[in-house]
Design a protein around this motif. Structure first.
Motif, PDB file in Angstrom:
ATOM      1  N   TYR A 107       0.825  -1.201   0.000  1.00 26.52           N
ATOM      2  CA  TYR A 107       0.000   0.000   0.000  1.00 26.52           C
ATOM      3  C   TYR A 107       0.869   1.266   0.000  1.00 26.52           C
ATOM      4  N   VAL A 108       1.937   1.234   0.791  1.00 24.18           N
ATOM      5  CA  VAL A 108       2.856   2.374   0.833  1.00 24.18           C
ATOM      6  C   VAL A 108       3.549   2.562  -0.510  1.00 24.18           C
ATOM      7  N   ALA A 109       3.956   1.454  -1.140  1.00 27.95           N
ATOM      8  CA  ALA A 109       4.614   1.535  -2.444  1.00 27.95           C
ATOM      9  C   ALA A 109       3.675   2.119  -3.496  1.00 27.95           C
ATOM     10  N   ALA A 110       2.403   1.704  -3.449  1.00 29.55           N
ATOM     11  CA  ALA A 110       1.423   2.248  -4.394  1.00 29.55           C
ATOM     12  C   ALA A 110       1.235   3.742  -4.168  1.00 29.55           C
ATOM     13  N   GLY A 111       1.223   4.155  -2.897  1.00 30.38           N
ATOM     14  CA  GLY A 111       1.100   5.575  -2.589  1.00 30.38           C
ATOM     15  C   GLY A 111       2.296   6.376  -3.078  1.00 30.38           C
ATOM     16  N   SER A 112       3.489   5.807  -2.948  1.00 29.14           N
ATOM     17  CA  SER A 112       4.696   6.481  -3.433  1.00 29.14           C
ATOM     18  C   SER A 112       4.664   6.626  -4.950  1.00 29.14           C
ATOM     19  N   LEU A 113       4.190   5.585  -5.637  1.00 33.39           N
ATOM     20  CA  LEU A 113       4.069   5.652  -7.090  1.00 33.39           C
ATOM     21  C   LEU A 113       3.072   6.734  -7.492  1.00 33.39           C
ATOM     22  N   GLN A 114       1.980   6.837  -6.740  1.00 32.45           N
ATOM     23  CA  GLN A 114       1.013   7.907  -7.000  1.00 32.45           C
ATOM     24  C   GLN A 114       1.662   9.278  -6.882  1.00 32.45           C
TER      25      GLN A 114
END
Length: 274
Positions: A107-114
């Motif tokens: 979830y954190v990785a997806a947020g960073s990509l966003q």
């Protein structure tokens, strides 16, 4: 037929004026427009016209990447939400620590990509918006109610950024509308612009609240509700990205056609008609 004003040159415009008188009338209306708005535009030469097509393609590619990042964030959020919801039992939370760590890292990785795609998209979008705004100043300097610098500056005004960029885009849209006669312009509905801006503003307002709720969540039930709200915000992000692509493509197509025609002698635009 001779010009209705000078009576010496052939009429060439829809209001039965020659090209010289049409320019003169446009200048007179321009002075009146400047007096009513408090500032006078400085018309730019045709040499400032540049096709926005290349920048538009880059913006659309980055918006597509941002949309993909939103989808990944929604999927990661749903996975975390299901994991937590299954672990709730009478208000108590019992979740496998290893499984939760993996879900949280995803979830954190997806947020960073966003965040990365948003930053890159914002930079290129502003470059594109400045380009179409400069072109619009050449095409019709009287179609705008704000100076060219607001194409970028308007985004950094607290609260004002919920309205000022829209005013800039509205002027660019009016100046880029197809030309049917000398000094005349065909009205084009602002549906793509209005739809994108409405969803974008809603997304900005909702995200400010949901982000705080999720960050402040402590119990399992609060975290689940926070994940639901963040997923809804990500869905708005996704919708805004798709609508932005439609807006960028439509405005770029309109302006690219107008750039090939070049500027025409026109007085101030009646923006109320658009």
């Amino acid at each position: 037929m001779l010009c209705s004003l000078c009576g010496t040159r052939p009429a060439g415009t829809a209001d039965v004026r020659c090209s010289v008188c049409a320019v003169t009338a446009g200048a007179d209306r321009g002075r009146a427009w400047a007096g009513s708005t408090g500032w006078a535009p400085e018309p730019l030469g045709p040499d400032r016209l540049r096709s926005p097509a290349g920048l538009a393609k880059a913006v659309c590619v980055l918006l597509g990447a941002a949309a993909v990042a939103d989808v990944l964030s929604i999927a990661a959020g749903i996975h975390s939400r299901v994991l937590l919801a299954d672990g709730l039992d009478g208000g108590f939370l019992a979740v496998d620590e290893e499984a939760w760590t993996r879900a949280d890292n995803l979830y954190v990785a997806a947020g960073s990509l966003q965040a990365l795609t948003f930053l890159a998209t914002a930079v290129v979008f502003l470059v594109w918006l400045r380009r179409v705004r400069i072109n619009a100043e050449v095409l019709d300097p009287y179609a705008h109610t704000m100076r060219p610098g607001w194409a970028i500056g308007g985004w950094f005004v607290p609260l004002g950024n919920l309205w000022l960029p829209y005013r800039v885009a509205k002027g660019v849209w009016a100046a880029s509308a197809p030309v049917d006669t000398l000094g005349g312009r065909t009205a084009v509905p602002r549906g793509p612009l209005n739809a994108w801006w409405a969803v974008f503003v809603a997304d900005q307002l909702v995200s400010r609240g949901t982000g705080r709720l999720y960050a402040d969540a402590e119990t399992g039930e609060e975290i689940v509700r926070g994940l639901d709200l963040v997923a809804a915000t990500d869905a708005l992000d996704l919708a805004a990205a798709v609508l932005a692509i439609l807006f960028v493509r439509r405005l770029t197509a309109m302006q690219s056609a107008r750039v090939h025609l070049g500027p025409f002698p026109a007085g101030p635009s009646a923006l109320q008609a658009y």
